[in-house]
Motif scaffolding. Structure first.
Motif, PDB file in Angstrom:
ATOM      1  N   PHE A 121       0.837  -1.201   0.000  1.00 29.14           N
ATOM      2  CA  PHE A 121       0.000   0.000   0.000  1.00 29.14           C
ATOM      3  C   PHE A 121       0.874   1.254   0.000  1.00 29.14           C
ATOM      4  CE2 PHE A 121      -2.219   3.284   2.499  1.00 29.14           C
ATOM      5  CZ  PHE A 121      -3.379   3.427   1.758  1.00 29.14           C
ATOM      6  N   MET A 122       1.890   1.243   0.841  1.00 32.30           N
ATOM      7  CA  MET A 122       2.798   2.395   0.896  1.00 32.30           C
ATOM      8  C   MET A 122       3.497   2.628  -0.433  1.00 32.30           C
ATOM      9  SD  MET A 122       4.696   2.350   4.554  1.00 32.30           S
ATOM     10  CE  MET A 122       5.658   3.760   4.012  1.00 32.30           C
ATOM     11  N   ALA A 124       2.439   1.833  -3.301  1.00 31.84           N
ATOM     12  CA  ALA A 124       1.443   2.361  -4.244  1.00 31.84           C
ATOM     13  C   ALA A 124       1.254   3.865  -4.023  1.00 31.84           C
ATOM     14  CB  ALA A 124       0.119   1.624  -4.093  1.00 31.84           C
ATOM     15  N   GLN A 125       1.241   4.281  -2.758  1.00 32.78           N
ATOM     16  CA  GLN A 125       1.092   5.713  -2.474  1.00 32.78           C
ATOM     17  C   GLN A 125       2.323   6.481  -2.924  1.00 32.78           C
ATOM     18  OE1 GLN A 125      -1.740   6.557  -1.891  1.00 32.78           O
ATOM     19  NE2 GLN A 125      -2.744   4.917  -0.762  1.00 32.78           N
ATOM     20  N   GLU A 126       3.495   5.891  -2.710  1.00 26.61           N
ATOM     21  CA  GLU A 126       4.719   6.547  -3.181  1.00 26.61           C
ATOM     22  C   GLU A 126       4.652   6.743  -4.701  1.00 26.61           C
ATOM     23  OE1 GLU A 126       8.204   4.169  -3.142  1.00 26.61           O
ATOM     24  OE2 GLU A 126       9.557   5.857  -3.543  1.00 26.61           O
ATOM     25  N   GLU A 127       4.138   5.725  -5.379  1.00 29.49           N
ATOM     26  CA  GLU A 127       4.007   5.821  -6.839  1.00 29.49           C
ATOM     27  C   GLU A 127       3.075   6.953  -7.240  1.00 29.49           C
ATOM     28  OE1 GLU A 127       4.778   3.913  -9.957  1.00 29.49           O
ATOM     29  OE2 GLU A 127       6.554   3.971  -8.709  1.00 29.49           O
ATOM     30  N   ARG A 128       2.034   7.157  -6.450  1.00 26.78           N
ATOM     31  CA  ARG A 128       1.133   8.272  -6.768  1.00 26.78           C
ATOM     32  C   ARG A 128       1.897   9.587  -6.690  1.00 26.78           C
ATOM     33  NH1 ARG A 128      -4.341   7.407  -3.344  1.00 26.78           N
ATOM     34  NH2 ARG A 128      -4.856   9.405  -4.318  1.00 26.78           N
TER      35      ARG A 128
END
Lengths: 237, 237
Positions: A121-122, A124-128
DNA sequence: CGTCGAGTTGACATAATTCAAGTAAGGTGG
DNA sequence: CCACCTTACTTGAATTATGTCAACTCGACG
């Protein structure tokens, strides 16, 4: 994979063996080969074990936008795991080794390995965030600065995987691919590249690129290394 | 929040009450007010309950890039939950109502509500896709097509929240904000907007925008509604 | 009634694209 | 080993899209 996570978190035996099971069945693709085509049912994702790959989409006029360049340790096609079908194409930039794994495994992660789930999840957020960084670069920067951004992005991500990398690396992107990452024409990418070289910020021998003036590239592009800003402290135990 | 999820998944009583606890303490911000500034410790995220908001970053030359426009039901500042500090600014476009919640709650979600965690994971992956879509739009499309893309994006997302919306909606973005989303100057955004109107694709009275030729805007921009492509079938039970 | 924020328009400047020609390096078959 | 491709890259000149600057309109608001 496991190596990357171990830098941040003490993994349990169960977590490590799960991660190792993901990469049990590697397969190979040669340069230019499509690893995953848009439109196919989204049944699997991949761990990129060796080589460079890219995620891109095609436009009707024949042009393409490269959305992401991938390096060893990256997960490929994860965004499509939320979709019924793959919406992006993935192609091998160099010869690559990848390890496919089934989408069904994700449910298992969320049930049995909540901490691994939280880590994914983290990421994925970093990718955002980094997608936003690249979006901003394309939206706000002039062409030369966009090339500088690309160079800094590649350099920092290669460094993260291999701390022995100083300011030189082998660039596997063609001028055309650089232009497809940065939203310009190949001709213009070539010109901007030449300008950076003639200014002394960068030099290039064959495919080996050497960054001579990193602060200048950072100042020009506003690049920030988000990986150093990650905070794993809130993870469940 | 809960409403949005219930469209896709049968939520349990526990899941619903957890989601409702998130929005228990709403607070208000007026148009133009900063909801969350970059640089501050990343201790909380928000549910946007009412109004429009935007995530953006500033550049040294005074320009800004709007990375995302947010509508009621969206989560704000989630990407920063992976970071030690917020890296993006969030500002109220209209007067808004938001409900802040603490980052610590996320660990609880992963431990106690694996399915909600998986759903949040899915939304994060969807965001990676739509970020890529916007990145591609800015990288590959001409200015008029980028405006068309923005219109389709706003229309589709407003429709998702309110199925009564046909082809008209109230546009709360100024020309300058439109230009900050699409990576151009306000003057040029104004011109492209006028062209779309004079071609009959769109019309505009005060802030009410009416889309007359949606297929044309889609053809021009390559816009795809990713929300309809989500697949929740693999979720843990 | 004056001021302010937002939007529009015209004239001009510049960044980037397009088209076309040419060079250089690497691979392949004879 | 050479001749011949192919692919990648470079360069120049002309064209176009977009940016810049400045003037002006319009409506909202105190």
């Amino acid at each position: 994979m496991a190596d990357r996570l171990k830098r941040h978190v003490d993994l349990s035996v169960g977590e490590i063996s799960f991660l190792e099971s993901l990469v049990a069945r590697p397969s190979r693709f040669v340069r230019g080969q499509i690893i995953q085509a848009a439109g196919e049912p989204a049944q699997q994702a991949f761990v990129l074990i060796d080589g460079w790959a890219m995620t891109f989409t095609d436009y009707a006029d024949g042009s393409r936008q490269i959305r992401r360049v991938h390096f060893p340790g990256d997960l490929l096609a994860m965004p499509s795991m939320a979709m019924a079908r793959h919406v992006e194409n993935i192609e091998a930039i160099t010869d690559v080794v990848v390890a496919p794994f089934q989408r069904g495994l994700l449910a298992k992660v969320f049930r049995e390995h909540p901490r691994l789930a939280a880590i994914q999840f983290m990421y994925a957020q970093e990718e955002r965030i980094t997608y936003g960084d690249r979006l901003s670069a394309i939206g706000r920067l002039c062409a030369k600065a966009r090339i500088a951004f690309l160079l800094m992005d590649v350099l920092t991500r290669l460094r993260a995987a291999d701390s022995s990398i100083g300011c030189a690396f082998e660039m596997h992107l063609t001028r055309e691919q650089m232009s497809e990452v940065t939203g310009m024409t190949p001709v213009h990418a070539s010109r901007m590249w030449s300008e950076l070289i003639s200014e002394g910020a960068v030099s290039c021998d064959k495919r080996i690129v050497t960054i001579h003036d990193e602060p200048r590239l950072v100042a020009l592009s506003g690049f920030a290394n988000r990986a150093t800003e990650l905070d794993f402290s809130w993870l469940p135990s």
